[in-house]
Design an enzyme around this catalytic site. Structure first.
Site, PDB file in Angstrom:
ATOM      1  N   GLU A  83       0.788  -1.221   0.000  1.00  0.00           N
ATOM      2  CA  GLU A  83       0.000   0.000   0.000  1.00  0.00           C
ATOM      3  C   GLU A  83       0.829   1.285   0.000  1.00  0.00           C
ATOM      4  O   GLU A  83       0.426   2.277  -0.603  1.00  0.00           O
ATOM      5  CB  GLU A  83      -0.929   0.015   1.231  1.00  0.00           C
ATOM      6  N   SER A 343     -32.785 -30.690  49.620  1.00  0.00           N
ATOM      7  CA  SER A 343     -32.000 -31.189  50.756  1.00  0.00           C
ATOM      8  C   SER A 343     -30.563 -30.686  50.784  1.00  0.00           C
ATOM      9  O   SER A 343     -29.794 -31.101  51.653  1.00  0.00           O
ATOM     10  CB  SER A 343     -31.981 -32.727  50.729  1.00  0.00           C
TER      11      SER A 343
END
Length: 677
Positions: A83, A343
């Site tokens: 680029e 329980s």
């Protein structure tokens, strides 16, 4: 005079250049830059830094923050070579690239290559401006020059990493790498780097999941230039050309979604959340959760919590079998839903009874029909077993013995102990009754795992946490009582097909089969499993032992290869058979057995809540009421046995809090908690 003219012209030219330069500098310095504070996704990370979950930014885009060193150096080298090869030397605008682009346009009558630098591309993306208009190019050049003066090259690259377009709602190299390759961009292959370099030039037409041929050609062009620039070797380039393209866009990570939602809601201004979750374990348990309900209809749900019980760190938290709006209501975090514990509260009751001097694991206790002022509970199987040891009563999960102990303790003391342990218990009507011992209240799975962690930690409760740091502990049970409870639970038979591994665990089933529980611990970890329906409707035939316990054992198997051993008993533990116990501890006599007399014993001195100064390490004890002989206990350990008199002086280990209990000759008891100094 003629000789002076060239000199004058030179001076004039230099002056004009200086003026132009100063004017240009002023023009650049006066540039109003776009907002550089780019919004990025809120991220939730695992304990090792792995991404658990991310959230899109406000406009629905995936735009991820990129920290230093988060992008492969090979990608950056390839990007610059393709680029903007003079990126590190120009000031934002590359005059040579502009001249080349202009010359090619004049020669071919069309735009062949752009002259934009990476900095100009960042300027365009920040302002979301077009690329083709002269006015737009001039603005991009001006912003690029200004950016170069205010930012380093590294900061400019970081902006590009975060906002470069990659098709659809993907922005930035990190979002693209996760979506196309399923990994962070720290170790990209040359082929992957080349694709990510090529995509921003035409993000929609080059998408590999939609236009693979176009994407492959664009990738090849980048690789060819990278080889020519010496970024990669020729053989690497040839190998990269053969690498397959990604054909689908992957989903972003979504591990521990309920935890992620929770921490984000709790701190909405934070962009990064670091949790204690183990990502690999979380993934294994989410898979287990899905398997656990797969053949159980479309409404059964499951939740699992795993914690390090010493530190309080939550290592995995599965809020549901799947995070979706389905018949299971998977979007509801069932680790934090209030449900009846069945329980699973019984171990706490027994631990408190041990500390209060009401019982010992070898104490005999009756399991028979009793009426507690109009409350007449029954065992789950409607069978009574007569006289049993306390150890057996807990392992068999008998209801009558635990209710009798709760009656002796007082339900308010049980509720207070629960809240001391960090449980946000919700009691119907606000006033606790004896039914809370059998699950007659609302608790969360995460809180119950915290309670069992306290038992495993020697009786000290510490809040579980998934983010931040742990808090100081609060003692709920003595070390002896906690060990005794753990020892009893480790004798529980495992589910059918599970290994016999001495896991200390307890199951529970709530009234109407609405909730099935299994919670257990070894020497290092605690795991809790809840199963039921998110809407609270019954699950016919669901029992904690049949439904949740196998999942608990499977969860431990997915956590580690073998269990850590439970700790050795504390030195003060009384490990004797029933016949060797002090007489009052040999058999527990319930108040519901109608033997309670008016003159029940009470601790006359020191009174409950008092502060007493020790004199020569001796403490005066005095009992009022009751029938002799009397046995005194300190923190559950006998200190005076079968005393005929109503007072005694005992030596204490030193200052601090102590629970004193007195048991009279017919088994009635009283207690007082005092501070010695």
């Amino acid at each position: 005079m003629l000789r002076a003219r060239p000199l004058f012209a030179v001076v004039l030219a230099l002056w004009a250049a200086a003026v132009s330069r100063d004017a240009g500098d002023a023009w650049v310095d006066a540039t109003v830059l776009p907002d550089l504070g780019v919004e990025t996704a809120v991220e939730v990370l695992a304990r090792d830094g792995r991404l658990l979950r991310a959230y899109t930014v406000a406009d629905g885009r995936w735009r991820m923050a990129v920290g230093e060193g988060a992008v492969d150096a090979g990608f950056t080298a390839m990007l610059v070579a393709y680029e903007d090869k003079r990126f590190y030397s120009h000031a934002g605008v590359d005059p040579w690239a502009l001249a080349r682009a202009l010359g090619q346009a004049l020669r071919y009558g069309r735009v062949v290559s752009g002259g934009s630098t990476l900095t100009m591309q960042v300027a365009r993306l920040l302002e979301e401006s077009g690329t083709g208009q002269l006015e737009g190019k001039l603005r991009q050049a001006r912003v690029a020059l200004a950016l170069e003066r205010r930012l380093t090259k590294g900061q400019i690259l970081q902006l590009y990493y975060q906002i470069a377009p990659y098709g659809g709602n993907l922005e930035g190299v990190r979002a693209a790498s996760l979506a196309y390759f399923g990994k962070e961009p720290q170790r990209l292959t040359p082929a992957q780097s080349a694709l990510l370099v090529a995509l921003p030039q035409s993000p929609e037409t080059r998408r590999p999941d939609r236009a693979p041929d176009v994407a492959r050609a664009a990738r090849e062009k980048v690789l060819t230039r990278a080889v020519g620039a010496g970024v990669i070797a020729a053989d690497q380039g040839r190998a990269a050309l053969r690498e397959a393209l990604p054909r689908v866009r992957r989903d972003f990570p979504a591990l521990a979604p309920h935890v992620a939602d929770r921490v984000v809601v709790a701190a909405p201004d934070m962009a990064l959340h670091r949790t204690t979750i183990d990502a690999a374990l979380q993934a294994r348990l989410e898979e287990l959760a899905a398997q656990a309900v797969a053949a159980q209809g479309d409404r059964l749900q499951v939740a699992i919590v795993v914690a390090d019980h010493q530190s309080g760190e939550i290592l995995a938290s599965v809020g549901s079998a799947a995070y979706r709006a389905d018949a299971r209501q998977g979007f509801v975090d069932m680790t934090r839903a209030w449900r009846s514990p069945g329980s699973t509260l019984k171990p706490l009751v027994y631990g408190l009874a041990f500390d209060a001097g009401l019982a010992h694991p070898e104490t005999l206790i009756e399991d028979r029909a009793m009426d507690f002022g109009g409350y007449a509970p029954q065992n789950f199987d409607k069978v009574f077993r007569g006289m049993v040891r306390v150890r057996e009563a807990l392992q068999l999960s008998l209801n009558l013995p635990v209710v009798a102990l709760t009656d002796a303790l007082g339900p308010a003391k049980l509720l207070a102990a629960m809240r001391r342990a960090g449980l946000d218990a919700r009691v119907p009507g606000g006033k606790p009754g004896l039914a809370i011992a059998l699950g007659g209240l609302g608790v969360t799975l995460e809180d119950m795992v915290g309670l069992y962690a306290a038992i495993a930690r020697g009786g000290v409760a510490r809040p579980l946490f998934v983010e931040g740091a742990g808090a100081d502990g609060v003692r709920v049970l003595s070390a002896v009582a906690a060990w005794e409870v753990g020892d009893i639970l480790s004798g529980m038979p495992p589910p059918v097909g599970a290994p016999v591994n001495r896991l200390a665990y307890k199951t529970g089933t709530s009234y109407g089969h609405r909730d099935a529980w299994a919670i257990g611990f070894d020497g290092a970890h605690v795991i809790g499993v809840w199963m039921g329906r998110a809407d609270g409707t019954p699950v016919p035939g669901a029992f904690g032992g049949d439904l949740a316990a196998p999942v608990l054992f499977q969860a431990f198997a997915r956590l580690k290869r073998g269990l850590e051993p439970l700790p050795a008993p504390p030195a003060a533990t009384l490990m004797v058979a029933n016949a060797a116990l002090p007489q009052p501890l040999r058999q527990f006599r319930s108040r519901a057995a109608a033997f309670e007399a008016v003159d029940a014993p009470a601790v006359a001195f020191p009174p409950d809540g008092a502060e007493v100064e020790l004199l020569g390490d001796g403490l005066l004890l005095r009992v009022r009421g009751g029938v002799g002989p009397f046995t005194w206990l300190a923190d559950g350990q006998p200190v005076v046995v079968a005393a005929r008199g109503r007072q005694a002086v005992v030596r204490m280990p030193g200052p601090g809090f102590v629970v004193l209990s007195v048991i009279d000759g017919v088994g009635r008891s009283a207690r007082a908690r005092v501070r010695l100094r």
